[in-house]
Design an enzyme around this catalytic site. Sequence first.
Site, PDB file in Angstrom:
ATOM      1  N   GLN A 236      44.394 -73.761   1.557  1.00 41.82           N
ATOM      2  CA  GLN A 236      43.562 -75.658   1.184  1.00 41.82           C
ATOM      3  C   GLN A 236      44.585 -76.349   0.851  1.00 41.82           C
ATOM      4  OE1 GLN A 236      40.545 -75.744  -0.535  1.00 41.82           O
ATOM      5  NE2 GLN A 236      40.248 -72.943   0.040  1.00 41.82           N
TER       6      GLN A 236
ATOM      7  N   CYS B 106      34.577 -67.348  -0.478  1.00 39.24           N
ATOM      8  CA  CYS B 106      34.055 -66.101  -0.238  1.00 39.24           C
ATOM      9  C   CYS B 106      34.050 -64.741  -1.600  1.00 39.24           C
ATOM     10  CB  CYS B 106      35.469 -65.216   0.003  1.00 39.24           C
ATOM     11  SG  CYS B 106      36.634 -66.180   2.082  1.00 39.24           S
TER      12      CYS B 106
END
Length: 377
Positions: A177, A320
């Site tokens: 990220q 996810c």
Amino acid sequence: MIYLDNSSTTPLDSAVLDAMLPYLKDTFGNPASQHGAGRTAASAVLNARDKIARLIGCKSDEVFFTSGGTEAGNWALKGACLAQSGRGRHMVVSAIEHPALIESAKDMQKQGYSVTFINPDESGAVNPADVERAIRSDTVFCAVMAANNETGVIQPVEEIGKICRSNGVFYYCDCVQTAGALPFPTRHCDALGISPHKFYGPKGFGVLYIRNGAKINRLISGGKQERGLRGGTTNVAGAVGCAAALENAVRDMQTNNKKISALRDSFVKCVLDGIDGAHLNGCGEKLPATANISFDGCEGENVLFLLDLKGIAVSTGSACSAGAVTPSHVLTAMGLSNGRIKSAVRFTFGKYNTEEEVTTAVAELKQAVLKIRGITS
């Protein structure tokens, strides 16, 4: 479409696609082949690896190509544990890690390893002192991500890295990220992972940095690719695209962060001021893109669906974990109430978003929340 799910994936930059296209069409050789077409592909892979190493701040032989951030996390955890099983079989993993690390740790528990999961405080940050207390004489691995994918809260990786190094513990830092948004914590960890589809590069490709001298076994057996540590034909176009995207992201980091954080801050202020019972989850220093907000009297999935009908893409957690029926493990670990957890929606901004999109999204969000509350009241 108003796309506010940039932490799940980002659009592929046209310049990155242009860099990749030759290796998807005419220059298609296998870099392991000895003929001219193979050597041309191998040269492209070599150049991409060199560029990525320079941007991460490491040596080229410390850069390994993977299929994505999930493989990078699996390889780091399982490979480091197996390489050091003679020393110990205990690991320390933050409870807010990506499922790639959480599930990998659970896999290793089935193989006789033990795991201490560290909860963050209510702000979403892991306390380095908790990590230090959890480390034992048989601890061989630690994972605390650079910043959380659901809340955006930045973690104290430098302090955690120092603790791990002083105790001889392999430290993996998930930077999926933060790549292109924060400097790389390369000198504070033994390994870190990135995935270019988070910074306007291709999906299905990842990078694992492994510090020279760090003990780690291979995860995927096969040929001699990646210095014998990761078998499989190299994704040449993916490597070239990753290098191009990372170069752009690092070059434009300050400009992009300034724009994105301004959009995010404007959105958050309008939402908190204009919608009663809206609560921002996670506080302190955050990534510029991320806002995780709960809405009293709502289910996060219902907010997502109504916004989707209006052409606005958001998320209720990590991509996810999409379709999961269990509450967010991140917000649960933070100790938030069940109502706050179930009503949470993640909004993540990118460099292509505009102020006009913020205004429209706030208006549609307000209508969605009012509609849900009207139905459920």
